[in-house]
Design a protein around this motif. Structure first.
Motif, short mmCIF file in Angstrom:
data_model
loop_
_atom_site.label_atom_id
_atom_site.label_comp_id
_atom_site.label_asym_id
_atom_site.label_seq_id
_atom_site.Cartn_x
_atom_site.Cartn_y
_atom_site.Cartn_z
N CYS A 145 50.74 -26.99 -29.96
CA CYS A 145 51.44 -28.23 -30.29
C CYS A 145 52.24 -28.68 -29.07
CB CYS A 145 52.37 -28.02 -31.48
SG CYS A 145 51.56 -27.42 -32.98
N ILE A 146 51.56 -28.83 -27.95
CA ILE A 146 52.26 -29.16 -26.70
C ILE A 146 51.85 -30.53 -26.17
CG2 ILE A 146 52.70 -26.76 -26.06
CD1 ILE A 146 50.29 -26.82 -24.25
N GLY A 147 51.30 -31.36 -27.04
CA GLY A 147 51.12 -32.75 -26.67
C GLY A 147 49.73 -33.17 -26.27
N ILE A 181 46.43 -31.36 -25.02
CA ILE A 181 46.81 -30.52 -23.89
C ILE A 181 46.80 -29.05 -24.29
CG2 ILE A 181 48.67 -29.92 -22.29
CD1 ILE A 181 49.59 -32.83 -22.46
N THR A 182 46.10 -28.25 -23.51
CA THR A 182 46.20 -26.79 -23.58
C THR A 182 46.28 -26.28 -22.16
OG1 THR A 182 43.79 -26.59 -23.69
CG2 THR A 182 44.98 -26.50 -25.78
N ILE A 218 43.62 -23.41 -32.20
CA ILE A 218 43.55 -24.69 -32.89
C ILE A 218 44.56 -25.63 -32.24
CG2 ILE A 218 43.76 -25.87 -35.12
CD1 ILE A 218 43.64 -22.18 -35.31
N HIS A 219 44.19 -26.89 -32.05
CA HIS A 219 45.16 -27.86 -31.55
C HIS A 219 45.74 -28.64 -32.71
CE1 HIS A 219 47.02 -31.14 -29.28
NE2 HIS A 219 47.00 -30.31 -28.26
N SER A 220 46.95 -29.11 -32.54
CA SER A 220 47.63 -29.83 -33.61
C SER A 220 46.80 -31.00 -34.13
CB SER A 220 48.99 -30.35 -33.13
OG SER A 220 48.84 -31.22 -32.01
N LYS A 221 45.98 -31.61 -33.29
CA LYS A 221 45.16 -32.74 -33.73
C LYS A 221 44.16 -32.33 -34.80
CE LYS A 221 42.54 -36.65 -31.87
NZ LYS A 221 42.09 -37.34 -30.64
N SER A 222 43.79 -31.04 -34.82
CA SER A 222 42.79 -30.56 -35.77
C SER A 222 43.43 -29.94 -37.02
CB SER A 222 41.87 -29.53 -35.11
OG SER A 222 41.22 -30.09 -34.00
#
Length: 422
Positions: free
Chosen positions: A349-351, A145-146, A160-164
Motif C-alpha cells: 500500500c505504497i502508492g 508501486i512496489t 498483493i497490491h492495494s489496487k487488487s
C-alpha cells in the motif's frame, strides 16, 4: 509499375479532446458543453472506472459528503456529515454524468498524443483524432508501486497490491504484512483486523488527522479556517507539498480517527519502513517510533490550529482531553524471518505513479511531473486536471475539481474567442 504511397488515415477534428472520464474529465466536459465547445471525451475503460472497479468492498469516503461538489451537482442526500460508501459514490457520480449529454466514447485507449504544426494529433486504438486543445484527466493511479527488492521475496509468499484488494478473504490464510500507512494502508489493515485476521503493519511516515474534535469534524474546522482555499503557490515548498501523503483517518461506520498506537496496545505488531527483502528475510529501518511521532506531530498540529481559531473567534466549543501517547515501541525490530513468523502474504500500500508514455508533448519536468499553472501548460492548448494539489488540496477530489475544470475551460473558450478575432 508505379507504387502509390498509402494515404494517412483520416482524422476527426474537434476543438478539444479530453483524455479520461473520471470526475475531472467529466467535469471538464460539463463546462465545455455549457460553453458550446465541441469536444470528445475518450475513456479506455468505462466512465468512473476507478470508483466502480478499483475500490475494496468496505471503501467509503474519508471526507464528509458535503465536500462532494461536482459542477452544479452538490451532494443532495440527507447525511451531509456522513461518508458515502462505494455504491453510493458510484450513484453520485453517475447521477452527475446523467445530468448532461457528454460526448463520451468508452473503451477507447489513447496511444499517442503529439503536436504537429499547431494541432494535436491524438491516436487511439479505435480511430484518429486531431484537436486544438487536449485536456489530460487520466489521473495518477496507473502503475502500482512496489520496490525493486520485492522481486527477491520468496515466491511462496503472496504479494498483493492495494489496487487488487477487495476483501479479507482475498488474502491467503496466515499472517498478512501490510506495507504502508497512507489512507489505503491503514484502512485495509483495519479491514483485516476487524475480520479477525492475523495482520501486521510496516509503518511509514504518513501523517494522521483528528476526526471529530471539539464538537465538529476536523474537516469542518479546516474548511472554516480557510485551509482548503490555500493554493499550491502559497505553500512554502510547493514541490514538497505535491509529494506529501494524505493524512490518514477513516469514514467507516460514521467516521473515526486512527491511532496506530492504540492498535499496537491492543496487540497489533508493527515495524518501521520496509528496507529490503531476500528469500524469507524481510528487513526494516529502525524508524517505527520516528514515524509514529511524525504522524502524531501532524495530528497535534491540526488540533492546535483549531484551538487557536476557537480562542481567536471566541467560539463556545467543548474542551478536548489532552493528547496522550498510549504506546511506545520497547525496541525496534529490523529483521524477521517471514516463514518463521507465519507471514504468507504481503499487501503493498505504497502508492501509484502515473503513466504518460503516450504523451509525446514537452510539458513535463525531469521527474515526469506535468509543468502547469493551475492546469494550464506553457505549451499552447495543453492542460491537466484532477491531479493532487493542481491548485488547492481539493483539486484531486470532489471538493475542488469543479473549480479547476471551470478555470481550464474558460481559458480554452477565451483562446477560441481570441483566435476568431484574429
Amino acid at each position: 509499375m508505379s507504387v502509390h504511397p498509402l494515404k494517412p488515415a483520416p482524422r476527426t477534428h474537434v476543438t478539444t479532446v479530453v483524455v479520461g472520464a473520471g470526475q475531472a474529465g467529466m467535469s471538464a466536459s460539463y463546462y465545455l458543453c455549457r460553453a458550446g465547445v465541441d469536444h470528445v471525451v475518450l475513456e479506455r475503460h468505462q466512465r468512473f472506472h476507478a470508483w466502480k472497479a478499483d475500490r475494496w468492498d468496505s471503501f467509503c469516503l474519508v471526507t464528509p459528503n458535503w465536500q462532494c461538489r461536482l459542477p452544479d451537482y452538490p451532494y443532495r442526500g440527507d447525511d451531509p456529515t456522513g461518508f458515502m460508501v462505494k455504491d453510493q459514490i458510484v450513484d453520485y457520480v453517475e447521477g452527475f454524468c446523467n445530468s448532461f449529454a457528454a460526448p463520451l466514447q468508452e473503451g477507447v485507449t489513447v496511444t499517442r498524443v503529439q503536436k504537429v504544426g499547431g494541432v494535436f494529433e491524438v491516436d487511439t486504438d479505435r480511430g484518429l483524432w486531431s484537436a486544438d486543445h487536449v485536456i489530460v484527466a487520466s489521473g495518477g493511479y496507473d502503475t502500482p508501486i512496489t520496490p525493486a527488492f520485492a522481486d527477491r521475496l520468496d515466491p511462496a509468499i503472496a504479494q498483493i497490491h492495494s489496487k487488487s484488494y477487495r476483501r479479507p478473504s482475498d488474502i491467503p490464510d496466515g499472517t498478512c504484512l501490510v506495507v504502508g500507512t497512507g489512507q489505503s494502508g491503514v484502512q485495509m489493515m483495519e479491514d483485516l483486523w476487524i475480520a479477525g485476521r492475523d495482520v501486521r503493519l510496516a509503518v511509514g511516515p504518513a501523517p494522521r488527522s483528528p476526526r471529530w474534535y471539539r464538537g465538529r469534524d476536523a474537516t469542518d474546522w479546516l474548511h472554516v479556517l480557510g485551509y482548503y482555499d490555500i493554493t499550491i503557490a502559497q505553500q512554502p515548498d510547493p514541490a514538497a507539498t505535491e509529494g506529501k501523503t494524505n493524512h490518514y483517518m477513516s469514514g467507516r461506520d460514521g467516521g473515526h480517527e486512527i491511532d496506530l498506537r492504540r492498535f499496537a496496545r491492543d496487540g497489533l505488531r508493527m515495524y518501521g519502513s520496509v528496507s529490503d527483502m531476500d528469500g524469507t528475510t524481510i528487513r526494516f529501518l529502525p524508524d517505527l517510533e520516528q514515524n509514529l511521532d511524525t504522524a502524531d506531530k501532524s495530528y497535534v498540529g491540526i488540533r492546535q490550529m483549531i484551538d487557536a481559531y476557537i480562542a481567536h473567534e471566541g467560539i463556545d466549543a467543548p474542551e478536548a482531553p489532552a493528547f496522550e501517547k498510549v504506546w511506545r515501541p520497547q525496541r525496534e525490530i529490523t529483521e524477521i524471518d517471514a516463514a518463521a513468523e507465519g507471514i504468507t502474504s504481503v499487501l503493498w500500500c505504497i502508492g501509484f505513479r502515473p503513466n504518460y508514455d503516450w504523451l509525446q508533448v514537452d510539458c513535463r519536468d525531469a521527474r515526469g511531473r506535468p509543468i502547469h499553472t493551475r492546469g494550464i501548460c506553457d505549451v499552447d492548448g495543453m492542460y491537466f486536471l484532477g491531479l493532487g494539489w493542481l491548485h488547492t488540496w481539493g483539486s484531486g477530489r470532489f471538493l475542488g475539481v469543479a473549480q479547476d475544470a471551470d478555470h481550464v475551460v474558460k481559458a480554452i473558450a477565451q483562446r477560441g474567442r481570441t483566435a476568431r478575432a484574429v
